[in-house]
Design a protein around this motif. Structure first.
Motif, mmCIF file in Angstrom:
data_model
loop_
_atom_site.group_PDB
_atom_site.id
_atom_site.type_symbol
_atom_site.label_atom_id
_atom_site.label_comp_id
_atom_site.label_asym_id
_atom_site.label_seq_id
_atom_site.Cartn_x
_atom_site.Cartn_y
_atom_site.Cartn_z
ATOM 1 N N PRO A 93 0.824 -1.219 0.000
ATOM 2 C CA PRO A 93 0.000 0.000 0.000
ATOM 3 C C PRO A 93 0.858 1.268 0.000
ATOM 4 O O PRO A 93 1.908 1.325 0.633
ATOM 5 C CB PRO A 93 -0.805 -0.122 1.308
ATOM 6 N N ILE A 94 0.420 2.265 -0.704
ATOM 7 C CA ILE A 94 1.005 3.606 -0.781
ATOM 8 C C ILE A 94 2.352 3.604 -1.508
ATOM 9 O O ILE A 94 2.559 4.330 -2.476
ATOM 10 C CB ILE A 94 1.163 4.260 0.609
ATOM 11 N N PHE A 95 3.295 2.788 -1.033
ATOM 12 C CA PHE A 95 4.662 2.869 -1.536
ATOM 13 C C PHE A 95 5.003 1.821 -2.604
ATOM 14 O O PHE A 95 6.156 1.705 -3.000
ATOM 15 C CB PHE A 95 5.651 2.754 -0.374
ATOM 16 N N GLY A 96 3.999 1.050 -3.059
ATOM 17 C CA GLY A 96 4.262 0.002 -4.034
ATOM 18 C C GLY A 96 4.926 0.505 -5.298
ATOM 19 O O GLY A 96 5.886 -0.101 -5.794
ATOM 20 N N SER A 97 4.438 1.627 -5.814
ATOM 21 C CA SER A 97 5.018 2.175 -7.050
ATOM 22 C C SER A 97 6.450 2.647 -6.827
ATOM 23 O O SER A 97 7.307 2.506 -7.710
ATOM 24 C CB SER A 97 4.162 3.331 -7.580
ATOM 25 N N GLN A 98 6.726 3.205 -5.639
ATOM 26 C CA GLN A 98 8.081 3.647 -5.317
ATOM 27 C C GLN A 98 9.035 2.457 -5.222
ATOM 28 O O GLN A 98 10.168 2.517 -5.702
ATOM 29 C CB GLN A 98 8.082 4.410 -3.990
ATOM 30 N N GLY A 119 6.557 13.178 -11.242
ATOM 31 C CA GLY A 119 6.498 11.729 -11.329
ATOM 32 C C GLY A 119 7.436 11.038 -10.362
ATOM 33 O O GLY A 119 7.171 9.919 -9.920
ATOM 34 N N VAL A 120 8.526 11.699 -10.018
ATOM 35 C CA VAL A 120 9.492 11.153 -9.068
ATOM 36 C C VAL A 120 9.065 11.414 -7.623
ATOM 37 O O VAL A 120 9.225 10.565 -6.744
ATOM 38 C CB VAL A 120 10.894 11.759 -9.314
ATOM 39 N N LEU A 121 8.467 12.591 -7.377
ATOM 40 C CA LEU A 121 8.232 13.035 -6.003
ATOM 41 C C LEU A 121 6.809 12.861 -5.493
ATOM 42 O O LEU A 121 6.557 13.114 -4.312
ATOM 43 C CB LEU A 121 8.591 14.530 -5.874
ATOM 44 N N TYR A 122 5.866 12.428 -6.319
ATOM 45 C CA TYR A 122 4.462 12.526 -5.915
ATOM 46 C C TYR A 122 4.110 11.689 -4.691
ATOM 47 O O TYR A 122 3.299 12.116 -3.849
ATOM 48 C CB TYR A 122 3.544 12.185 -7.093
ATOM 49 N N VAL A 123 4.685 10.489 -4.537
ATOM 50 C CA VAL A 123 4.351 9.653 -3.384
ATOM 51 C C VAL A 123 4.840 10.302 -2.088
ATOM 52 O O VAL A 123 4.096 10.414 -1.101
ATOM 53 C CB VAL A 123 4.950 8.238 -3.535
#
Length: 250
Positions: A93-98, A119-123
């Motif tokens: 959850p939340i950080f999966g894409s990171q 795109g780099v900082l959004y999370v």
């Protein structure tokens, strides 16, 4: 046939370009993070003005708060980087894409400089907005707001500092190159060690000032042992890197 191949090639280039473009949702989260930090700065400034005249001790406290936030952010960025390099996956959850982005980064390190900032900082921007907003609303302490704002701001932009550490010097703005040379933000000479075997150190990405200390005292190795004992989960660094990881040299 040639025209068809050209169309396929052009479409491939367009798809590749879109892959590095931020979405409107990502830009919105980035804007929220920036707005939250600006509110923190504005409120602390207004509180200082309202308390005028401000004594020398208060200025010392404000300066120390900013510096502590900056130094703590470097440590925080390292812990965050270590955690997503070693634990979780796309389903987290939340950080999966990171997590997936950082894993891909080890295979293609230079790709980070092609990505839009949002795109780099959004999370991390979203996390910053949720974490800092309660302080902005509830706190009337200018020193606390400076401390929180400094820490959150440097953590949020640490991923941009990371991207700049991969950017060829000729393409860096002069002020960024100067800050890297001064050691204020992460220089490539520090970060390059993270992209060399055994790929398990030099995680901090604000200034990198903590990197040597953390590695010398085996901080992350100890943390991995604790996590294993408590959760039974092994870090990825014990079985990776794989053959597809890229070693980067000066």
């Amino acid at each position: 046939m040639a025209a068809k191949q050209n169309n396929i090639s052009i479409n491939s280039i367009k798809d590749e370009s879109r892959r590095y473009k931020s979405t409107w949702g990502q830009r919105a989260w980035f804007a929220c993070g920036c707005a939250t930090l600006l509110i923190s700065i504005a409120k602390s400034t207004l509180l200082i003005i309202a308390a005028s005249p401000v004594g020398p001790l208060t200025w010392v406290e404000l300066t120390l708060a900013a510096l502590i936030g900056y130094v703590a952010a470097d440590l925080g960025s390292g812990i965050f980087h270590w955690a997503i390099d070693n634990y979780g996956g796309a389903e987290t959850p939340i950080f999966g894409s990171q997590i997936e982005s950082f894993r891909a980064h080890h295979q293609h390190p230079a790709d980070i400089i092609k990505c839009d900032t949002a795109g780099v900082l959004y999370v991390v921007s979203a996390a910053t907005a949720f974490a800092v907003l309660p302080f902005n609303v509830l706190s009337g302490d200018a020193v606390l707001l400076v401390l929180v704002g400094s820490f959150a701001g440097f953590v949020m932009f640490s991923l941009k500092f990371h991207a700049w550490a991969h950017t060829p010097r000729r393409r860096l703005p002069r002020v960024v190159a100067a800050l890297q040379d001064a050691g204020v933000i992460l220089p490539w000479s520090n970060h390059v060690k993270h992209h060399r075997p055994p790929f398990d150190g030099y995680f901090c990405t604000v200034s990198g000032v903590w990197n040597r200390v953390l590695d010398e005292y085996k901080f992350f190795s100890a943390a991995e042992a604790v996590v294993l004992r408590v959760t039974g989960v092994r870090p990825r660094s014990w079985s990776e890197p794989g053959s597809d990881w890229s070693q980067v040299s000066d």
